[in-house]
Design a protein around this motif. Sequence first.
Motif, PDB file in Angstrom:
ATOM      1  N   ARG A  16       0.847  -1.188   0.000  1.00 54.20           N
ATOM      2  CA  ARG A  16       0.000   0.000   0.000  1.00 54.20           C
ATOM      3  C   ARG A  16       0.882   1.237   0.000  1.00 54.20           C
ATOM      4  O   ARG A  16       1.486   1.595   0.996  1.00 54.20           O
ATOM      5  N   GLU A  17       0.982   1.834  -1.183  1.00 52.23           N
ATOM      6  CA  GLU A  17       1.685   3.099  -1.346  1.00 52.23           C
ATOM      7  C   GLU A  17       0.665   4.167  -1.712  1.00 52.23           C
ATOM      8  O   GLU A  17      -0.462   3.851  -2.096  1.00 52.23           O
ATOM      9  N   PRO A  18       1.041   5.460  -1.588  1.00 52.34           N
ATOM     10  CA  PRO A  18       0.068   6.524  -1.899  1.00 52.34           C
ATOM     11  C   PRO A  18      -0.520   6.429  -3.307  1.00 52.34           C
ATOM     12  O   PRO A  18      -1.661   6.826  -3.528  1.00 52.34           O
ATOM     13  N   ARG A  19       0.280   5.918  -4.254  1.00 51.18           N
ATOM     14  CA  ARG A  19      -0.204   5.869  -5.635  1.00 51.18           C
ATOM     15  C   ARG A  19      -0.228   4.449  -6.207  1.00 51.18           C
ATOM     16  O   ARG A  19      -0.462   4.278  -7.403  1.00 51.18           O
ATOM     17  N   PHE A  20      -0.012   3.473  -5.383  1.00 53.85           N
ATOM     18  CA  PHE A  20       0.093   2.112  -5.908  1.00 53.85           C
ATOM     19  C   PHE A  20      -0.274   1.117  -4.826  1.00 53.85           C
ATOM     20  O   PHE A  20       0.010   1.317  -3.643  1.00 53.85           O
ATOM     21  N   GLY A  21      -0.935   0.030  -5.226  1.00 60.64           N
ATOM     22  CA  GLY A  21      -1.284  -1.014  -4.280  1.00 60.64           C
ATOM     23  C   GLY A  21      -1.364  -2.368  -4.953  1.00 60.64           C
ATOM     24  O   GLY A  21      -1.741  -2.472  -6.131  1.00 60.64           O
ATOM     25  N   LEU A  22      -0.988  -3.414  -4.215  1.00 55.67           N
ATOM     26  CA  LEU A  22      -1.111  -4.793  -4.669  1.00 55.67           C
ATOM     27  C   LEU A  22      -1.768  -5.598  -3.558  1.00 55.67           C
ATOM     28  O   LEU A  22      -1.435  -5.415  -2.380  1.00 55.67           O
TER      29      LEU A  22
END
Length: 241
Positions: A115-121
């Motif tokens: 979970r990143e501010p602009r990306f998630g898996l």
Amino acid sequence: MQKSYSKYILFIFLLFIPLHSFAQMFSVDDEYERQTNPFAPYLRVGVQPVSFDFTGDPSALQQSPLTFSGTIGQLGFETGGFNLGLSFGNDFTGLEDRKLFSIALKFSNPFYIVREPRFGLGIPLQLGTKLTSVRSDNINTEFAQTNLHAGAGFAGILFLPDKLSLTASLIPSFGFSTTSGGLIGGNVFSWRGQARLNFFDVIFGRNISLGYDYIFDSYDIDGEEYDYDLSGHSLTLGISL
């Protein structure tokens, strides 16, 4: 199979709805939800080329198979992890001497590992039910199956602030299927692929969504008369509510 699973469908959904609402609170933080708006409701419309292929023993057929290839129409409503889809096909959509009707209901929870501010898996868990009916104008037989399935797969999300988001998932699932009335049943194995490209604030503050879906349902029903594979690729256009 002489046992009907239809009575379990409502029970499991009633259990899953509060679980879905609870898990949704922890799937993304407030800032992530505000930016990507992953639970925005959408209305969708599209077309889907499909193939319906008989895979059983021809000697088990009482009449000719219902096999066909053609194009069907689609309508859908999506909000968060809730998806309701309607598919229909007939002579008007390009199915010669065939009629298809399908309604599908799905609940899913994306448990994000990255979970990143602009990306998630993450790993989406999905529970669904689907009614599929295929009839012919020329023969007195019908494929009518209701299935209940569950699965888990892979999902990702990419976000560009104030511009767009891209989501994609691929989920295999396994479940049980019965005919109307529950007299004949068996198993169903499915694949669900989905991609959504959402453009924010395009028309009067509403989002526009381009969608792609892949479906594959393989029915293994007692007696082999109703052993069919249903597969298709669809393109849809959605608008947020």
